[in-house]
Design a protein around this motif. Structure first.
Motif, PDB file in Angstrom:
ATOM      1  N   ALA A 102      -3.039 -18.204  -0.277  1.00 28.83           N
ATOM      2  CA  ALA A 102      -3.328 -16.816  -0.648  1.00 28.83           C
ATOM      3  C   ALA A 102      -2.103 -15.977  -0.287  1.00 28.83           C
ATOM      4  O   ALA A 102      -1.777 -15.841   0.894  1.00 28.83           O
ATOM      5  N   HIS A 103      -1.437 -15.446  -1.299  1.00 24.91           N
ATOM      6  CA  HIS A 103      -0.247 -14.624  -1.098  1.00 24.91           C
ATOM      7  C   HIS A 103      -0.437 -13.282  -1.787  1.00 24.91           C
ATOM      8  O   HIS A 103      -1.048 -13.199  -2.856  1.00 24.91           O
ATOM      9  N   ALA A 104       0.079 -12.251  -1.154  1.00 30.18           N
ATOM     10  CA  ALA A 104       0.026 -10.913  -1.748  1.00 30.18           C
ATOM     11  C   ALA A 104       1.301 -10.171  -1.395  1.00 30.18           C
ATOM     12  O   ALA A 104       1.853 -10.345  -0.298  1.00 30.18           O
ATOM     13  N   GLU A 105       1.754  -9.348  -2.323  1.00 31.17           N
ATOM     14  CA  GLU A 105       2.952  -8.538  -2.078  1.00 31.17           C
ATOM     15  C   GLU A 105       2.902  -7.279  -2.924  1.00 31.17           C
ATOM     16  O   GLU A 105       2.364  -7.276  -4.032  1.00 31.17           O
ATOM     17  N   VAL A 106       3.416  -6.222  -2.356  1.00 33.38           N
ATOM     18  CA  VAL A 106       3.623  -5.004  -3.130  1.00 33.38           C
ATOM     19  C   VAL A 106       4.889  -5.208  -3.952  1.00 33.38           C
ATOM     20  O   VAL A 106       5.934  -5.587  -3.420  1.00 33.38           O
ATOM     21  N   ILE A 107       4.796  -4.971  -5.253  1.00 28.72           N
ATOM     22  CA  ILE A 107       5.992  -5.103  -6.095  1.00 28.72           C
ATOM     23  C   ILE A 107       6.520  -3.749  -6.571  1.00 28.72           C
ATOM     24  O   ILE A 107       7.650  -3.655  -7.041  1.00 28.72           O
ATOM     25  N   ALA A 108       5.710  -2.685  -6.399  1.00 27.75           N
ATOM     26  CA  ALA A 108       6.188  -1.339  -6.712  1.00 27.75           C
ATOM     27  C   ALA A 108       5.250  -0.332  -6.052  1.00 27.75           C
ATOM     28  O   ALA A 108       4.040  -0.560  -5.970  1.00 27.75           O
ATOM     29  N   ILE A 134      -3.304  -0.689  -7.696  1.00 28.71           N
ATOM     30  CA  ILE A 134      -4.353  -0.531  -6.687  1.00 28.71           C
ATOM     31  C   ILE A 134      -5.133   0.755  -6.954  1.00 28.71           C
ATOM     32  O   ILE A 134      -4.552   1.796  -7.262  1.00 28.71           O
ATOM     33  N   VAL A 135      -6.462   0.664  -6.797  1.00 27.11           N
ATOM     34  CA  VAL A 135      -7.287   1.862  -6.788  1.00 27.11           C
ATOM     35  C   VAL A 135      -8.138   1.815  -5.523  1.00 27.11           C
ATOM     36  O   VAL A 135      -8.810   0.824  -5.249  1.00 27.11           O
ATOM     37  N   GLU A 136      -8.072   2.865  -4.724  1.00 27.74           N
ATOM     38  CA  GLU A 136      -8.653   2.876  -3.379  1.00 27.74           C
ATOM     39  C   GLU A 136     -10.047   3.483  -3.357  1.00 27.74           C
ATOM     40  O   GLU A 136     -10.321   4.470  -4.064  1.00 27.74           O
ATOM     41  N   PHE A 137     -10.918   2.884  -2.521  1.00 26.59           N
ATOM     42  CA  PHE A 137     -12.271   3.395  -2.314  1.00 26.59           C
ATOM     43  C   PHE A 137     -12.570   3.423  -0.820  1.00 26.59           C
ATOM     44  O   PHE A 137     -12.188   2.517  -0.075  1.00 26.59           O
ATOM     45  N   ALA A 138     -13.297   4.451  -0.384  1.00 28.62           N
ATOM     46  CA  ALA A 138     -13.595   4.608   1.034  1.00 28.62           C
ATOM     47  C   ALA A 138     -14.538   3.527   1.538  1.00 28.62           C
ATOM     48  O   ALA A 138     -14.467   3.129   2.698  1.00 28.62           O
ATOM     49  N   ASP A 139     -15.417   3.049   0.669  1.00 28.53           N
ATOM     50  CA  ASP A 139     -16.367   2.001   1.044  1.00 28.53           C
ATOM     51  C   ASP A 139     -16.943   1.404  -0.227  1.00 28.53           C
ATOM     52  O   ASP A 139     -16.617   1.821  -1.346  1.00 28.53           O
ATOM     53  N   VAL A 140     -17.805   0.422  -0.078  1.00 24.93           N
ATOM     54  CA  VAL A 140     -18.347  -0.255  -1.246  1.00 24.93           C
ATOM     55  C   VAL A 140     -19.248   0.675  -2.060  1.00 24.93           C
ATOM     56  O   VAL A 140     -19.329   0.548  -3.292  1.00 24.93           O
ATOM     57  N   ALA A 235      -0.782   4.329   3.275  1.00 27.48           N
ATOM     58  CA  ALA A 235       0.372   5.231   3.356  1.00 27.48           C
ATOM     59  C   ALA A 235       1.130   5.291   2.039  1.00 27.48           C
ATOM     60  O   ALA A 235       1.626   6.360   1.635  1.00 27.48           O
ATOM     61  N   MET A 236       1.256   4.160   1.367  1.00 26.12           N
ATOM     62  CA  MET A 236       1.933   4.153   0.066  1.00 26.12           C
ATOM     63  C   MET A 236       1.175   4.984  -0.957  1.00 26.12           C
ATOM     64  O   MET A 236       1.772   5.757  -1.720  1.00 26.12           O
ATOM     65  N   LEU A 237      -0.150   4.835  -0.977  1.00 23.63           N
ATOM     66  CA  LEU A 237      -0.955   5.584  -1.932  1.00 23.63           C
ATOM     67  C   LEU A 237      -0.877   7.091  -1.694  1.00 23.63           C
ATOM     68  O   LEU A 237      -0.913   7.884  -2.645  1.00 23.63           O
ATOM     69  N   GLY A 240       1.728   9.237  -3.592  1.00 24.72           N
ATOM     70  CA  GLY A 240       1.563   9.539  -5.006  1.00 24.72           C
ATOM     71  C   GLY A 240       2.140   8.450  -5.881  1.00 24.72           C
ATOM     72  O   GLY A 240       2.981   7.654  -5.468  1.00 24.72           O
ATOM     73  N   GLY A 241       1.679   8.421  -7.112  1.00 18.45           N
ATOM     74  CA  GLY A 241       2.169   7.417  -8.038  1.00 18.45           C
ATOM     75  C   GLY A 241       1.465   6.094  -7.837  1.00 18.45           C
ATOM     76  O   GLY A 241       0.850   5.844  -6.793  1.00 18.45           O
TER      77      GLY A 241
END
Length: 469
Positions: A102-108, A134-140, A235-237, A240-241
């Motif tokens: 399982a690998h994950a990376e931010v590419i932009a 990515i789209v962020e949610f506070a909880d399920v 922090a990235m989110l 903005g953008g």
């Protein structure tokens, strides 16, 4: 001290032979034997050697794996060596799964790697991986309420923090994202799910764990992020953008296969068909060595039984230790045990389970009929010197025990201090060095009190109301 134990036990048998009737629910002779057992556990219990043996000689033991099979053989051998009268297994069928990479990376916009782990029974990405915003949610719940067009084709990121508490009460709200998040993401058409790990640490370890996987038409890859990496995405989110992440995951679901509940008994001298049941779960997740979850619990209940087995006479009832299989993937062993023995549950006087790590026990809860509270009060006389306080009457006894409680079996709950438990839970950091031998002795001292007294008591604890009553 052990001579004193012999004398007290002999006095107990002599009193019963004369037909002595005690006014209190638990005779003083019983309480005296339990007190000596408690003190002996504090002075000489070696539960630590049992968990050390399990983690070194077996290690990770996810249900249905080779490690699980080694654990079952280990448990049978250990029970026989500790003096159990009867040792046997009962087979259970379990779902099986192979964890790959399982690998994950931010590419932009800020390329860098992320520390992740697959959640239990998660599916793979396409062979070449996948990349999505990515789209962020506070909880399920927020994810469930989101319009599908907000989620479709994106990676849903559930960013729910777990609160630290001695009771572990923050786990329930936070674990909803793990158990229900992938289903919610798949229903909304997401490409994948990223979940802030269900844990209370700030280490760069991701916490695995089981998800709801049944009846999902198009499951999507689901990964837990370490807390620092969840902070990083957050922090990235905020800058903005869009934030784009690439995932590369390789897991495989296998056909169902066998695992086992391992059962050991100290046979009762008068009512062998009746039992006080104490338990822990033998399986673990595969990231660490399962020392806290639940190697410590296995050690505590086995050592409790060993001390009782060394009494000159057996307790009135059988003391049955069940090391449940496949707890981590949905209480599978407990559910199948209760189903197989549903007509014998009235012969279980009570149940209790150790499955909350290796911290000191600080609270004693019950699930008893109100007219049996005086028995718990008497037990508390011996538990209080251990630094244990009286709790409530809403105990489930533990995760596996809850299946029995739902059928009316009374329960005792001895709750460890879980302040740091979820720092290590389901991570590579769940290892033997987190277990304190002194804490284990205090645990065994408490467990031997309730286990002996329940197995020895003349009366019973009745039944508790269930939802179907």
């Amino acid at each position: 001290m052990f001579k004193r134990l012999l004398t007290l036990t002999g006095s107990l048998i002599a009193a019963m032979a004369l037909g002595a009737v005690q006014a209190k629910p638990l005779p003083q002779e019983d309480l005296s034997v339990a007190e000596v057992l408690r003190d002996r556990a504090l002075e000489s219990s070696d539960a630590y050697s049992i968990v050390e043996s399990l983690t070194v000689e077996v290690g990770p033991r996810r249900a249905g794996t080779e490690g699980d099979r080694r654990a079952v053989a280990w448990a049978q051998q250990k029970m026989k060596a500790l003096g159990f009268d009867r040792v046997y297994t009962e087979q259970v069928e379990v779902p099986r799964w192979v964890r790959g990479h399982a690998h994950a990376e931010v590419i932009a916009p800020y390329p860098q790697p992320l520390v992740v782990t697959s959640l239990g029974f998660g599916v793979a990405t396409p062979e070449d991986g996948l990349s999505a915003e990515i789209v962020e949610f506070a909880d399920v719940e927020a994810l469930l309420k989101a319009p599908p067009e907000q989620v479709k084709g994106k990676i849903a990121f559930i960013n729910k923090r777990m609160e630290k508490a001695r009771t572990g009460e923050g786990y329930g709200p936070a674990v909803q994202g793990r158990s229900r998040g992938m289903r919610a993401a798949a229903t909304k058409g997401a490409a994948a799910l990223l979940l802030r790990s269900v844990g209370t640490d700030s280490d760069r370890f991701a916490h695995t764990g089981m998800m709801a996987i049944d009846n999902i038409e198009n499951p999507v890859p689901a990964l837990a992020l370490s807390a620092p990496d969840a902070n990083l995405l957050e922090a990235m989110l905020k800058r903005g953008g869009p934030v784009v992440v690439r995932l590369d995951v390789d897991n495989e679901r296998l056909a169902d296969g066998p695992s086992f509940n391992v059962i050991g008994e100290i046979t009762g001298r008068e009512r062998p068909e009746e039992a006080m049941v104490i338990g822990a779960h033998l399986d673990s997740w595969d990231e660490g060595t399962g020392a806290l979850d639940d190697g410590a619990g296995v050690a505590i209940v086995l050592e409790t039984a060993r001390l009782i087995a060394e009494l000159p006479v057996r307790p009135r009832r059988t003391l049955r230790v069940i090391l449940f299989g496949a707890e981590e993937i949905g209480l599978v062993g407990a559910k199948q045990y209760v189903d197989a023995h549903r007509h014998e549950l009235d012969n279980i006087i009570a149940i209790s389970e150790s499955d909350f790590g290796a911290g000191k026990i600080w609270r004693f809860d019950t699930r008893l009929p109100e007219n049996k509270f005086d028995i718990a009060d008497q037990m508390m006389q011996l538990l209080a010197p251990l630094g244990i306080e009286r709790g409530n009457n809403a105990s489930s006894g533990g995760p596996d025990s809850s299946v029995f409680v739902a059928r009316g079996v009374p329960a005792f709950g001895l709750y460890q201090d879980g302040t740091d438990y979820f720092d290590y839970h389901h991570t590579p950091n769940d290892t033997l060095d987190k277990v304190d031998p002194e804490n284990l002795r205090q645990n065994v001292a408490a467990w031997v009190v309730i286990s002996f007294l329940a197995a020895e008591m003349e009366g019973d604890l009745g039944r508790i109301p269930t939802k179907t009553d």
